[in-house]
Design a protein around this motif. Structure first.
Motif, mmCIF file in Angstrom:
data_model
loop_
_atom_site.group_PDB
_atom_site.id
_atom_site.type_symbol
_atom_site.label_atom_id
_atom_site.label_comp_id
_atom_site.label_asym_id
_atom_site.label_seq_id
_atom_site.Cartn_x
_atom_site.Cartn_y
_atom_site.Cartn_z
ATOM 1 N N GLN A 1 0.817 -1.218 0.000
ATOM 2 C CA GLN A 1 0.000 0.000 0.000
ATOM 3 C C GLN A 1 0.851 1.268 0.000
ATOM 4 O O GLN A 1 0.491 2.261 -0.628
ATOM 5 N N LYS B 1 -12.617 0.850 -8.731
ATOM 6 C CA LYS B 1 -13.683 0.063 -8.107
ATOM 7 C C LYS B 1 -13.938 -1.232 -8.883
ATOM 8 O O LYS B 1 -14.167 -2.293 -8.286
ATOM 9 N N SER C 1 -11.253 -2.449 -6.018
ATOM 10 C CA SER C 1 -10.518 -1.395 -5.299
ATOM 11 C C SER C 1 -9.009 -1.554 -5.460
ATOM 12 O O SER C 1 -8.259 -1.691 -4.484
ATOM 13 N N ASP D 1 -12.623 6.559 -5.295
ATOM 14 C CA ASP D 1 -13.962 6.393 -5.867
ATOM 15 C C ASP D 1 -13.950 6.276 -7.388
ATOM 16 O O ASP D 1 -15.010 6.094 -8.001
ATOM 17 N N ASN E 1 -8.526 2.942 -2.229
ATOM 18 C CA ASN E 1 -9.755 3.415 -1.595
ATOM 19 C C ASN E 1 -10.337 4.609 -2.330
ATOM 20 O O ASN E 1 -11.042 5.429 -1.748
#
Length: 345
Positions: free
Chosen positions: A189, A241, A245, A236, A234
């Protein structure tokens, strides 16, 4: 420089290539699977930077394609079929209605013929395979040679060569999951990524290319100046998505930089530079990686690794304007990808 051989379950052989700087790479003749890549961090600690199973028998199914050679065609083929020279070819539908990574009997599932070589500056493994006409549904008798070379510059060089007696789709890659934290201490991440790409391929809800190329401008797909990978997890943005994600998208290279991609873990200081003559790559951020698999350095979880799958685009079989996967009869297929490991202070 050194080469070690180890028998695995009396069926396979694992070859470990080591250089004079402490870096080593371990590869199975089964599936051409990279099982370990051991590289130093900024403090000289040598740790594994790829995902691999604790139990080698798990590579027999290997649904996540950890470290594997992928072919004949890397990626998804829409509808598990394609048309070539006015003939329709039907492939195995092993990903919903679509064909993924060469199908269930792809190159990740075969034992390759293996030979090694060594000099003062490099050590390597050459894998060869003859894929018969209509193997997996693909036309043409294809001879393939894949060479893994480790040198004293901490470069892992993958050379792909092939020739077919019929015109056929072919694009090969390696599906290693990289995690530069070392021994899977964290997810990816907080890894920083740079990609020399201003366009990527739009996907539908089944992760199949729509036929559109999208600009990276103003999106979490703009890695030209470098950004933290987790910014897209995370977000939008609909394309993140769609990929649960994360990322599972093909980036087309602009080729304005010496290296097409870069991966950096700020904590360990490890850097991986990617240089290739492929037209693009799929970046997959292990969004679909399930929890609880017993890996060599811990338990699996989402976002534990990132794949840089350098290749052409199977979308070219159904849409115009994409890098072609077609290899013409008698032509030489020659591709190279270099993963170079460094540390920053």
């Amino acid at each position: 420089m050194n080469i070690e051989k180890k028998q695995i379950h009396e069926k396979w052989t694992e070859y470990t290539l080591s250089n004079d700087l402490g870096m080593s790479v371990s590869i199975l003749d089964f599936g051409g699977i990279i099982t370990k890549v051991m590289v130093p961090d900024r403090d000289g600690n040598i740790e594994d930077v790829v995902l691999g199973y604790s139990n080698y028998q798990d590579y027999e199914s290997n649904p996540n394609y950890f470290g594997a050679l992928i072919g004949r065609v890397a990626g998804r083929i829409q509808g598990a079929s394609f048309k070539l020279n006015d003939k329709t070819y039907t492939l195995a539908a092993n990903n919903g209605d679509n064909h993924l990574h060469g199908g269930p009997s792809g190159f990740h599932q075969i034992v390759w013929e293996a030979s090694t070589f060594q000099s003062d500056e490099e050590v390597g493994l050459t894998l060869t395979h003859k894929s018969a006409d209509m193997d997996g549904g693909y036309p043409g008798n294809v001879e393939i040679k894949v060479t893994y070379t480790l040198n004293n510059h901490n470069q892992l060089i993958l050379d792909y060569a092939a020739k077919s007696d019929q015109t056929t789709p072919l694009t090969l890659t390696n599906h290693a999951y990289f995690n530069l934290s070392g021994n899977l201490k964290t997810t990816v991440q907080d890894h920083q990524v740079t990609i020399d790409s201003s366009k990527f391929v739009e996907l539908d809800s089944n992760l199949i290319p729509t036929g559109k190329l999208l600009d990276v401008d103003g999106t979490t797909f703009d890695y030209r100046g470098g950004r933290v990978l987790g910014e897209g997890f995370n977000n939008d943005f609909v394309q993140n998505k769609i990929a649960d994600s994360g990322y599972d998208h093909y980036f087309i290279f602009d080729n304005t930089q010496e290296n097409q991609a870069l991966l950096l873990d700020p904590d360990s200081g490890r850097v991986m530079l990617v240089k290739t003559n492929e037209p693009g790559m799929v970046m997959y951020s292990s969004n679909g990686l399930e929890e609880g698999l017993q890996l060599a350095k811990g338990s699996s979880r989402k976002y534990l690794g990132v794949c840089f799958e350098t290749q052409s685009s199977p979308a070219s079989l159904h849409h115009k304007g994409f890098p072609s996967v077609i290899l013409k009869a008698g032509e030489d297929y020659r591709k190279q990808t270099v993963f170079a490991f460094q540390v920053e202070d």
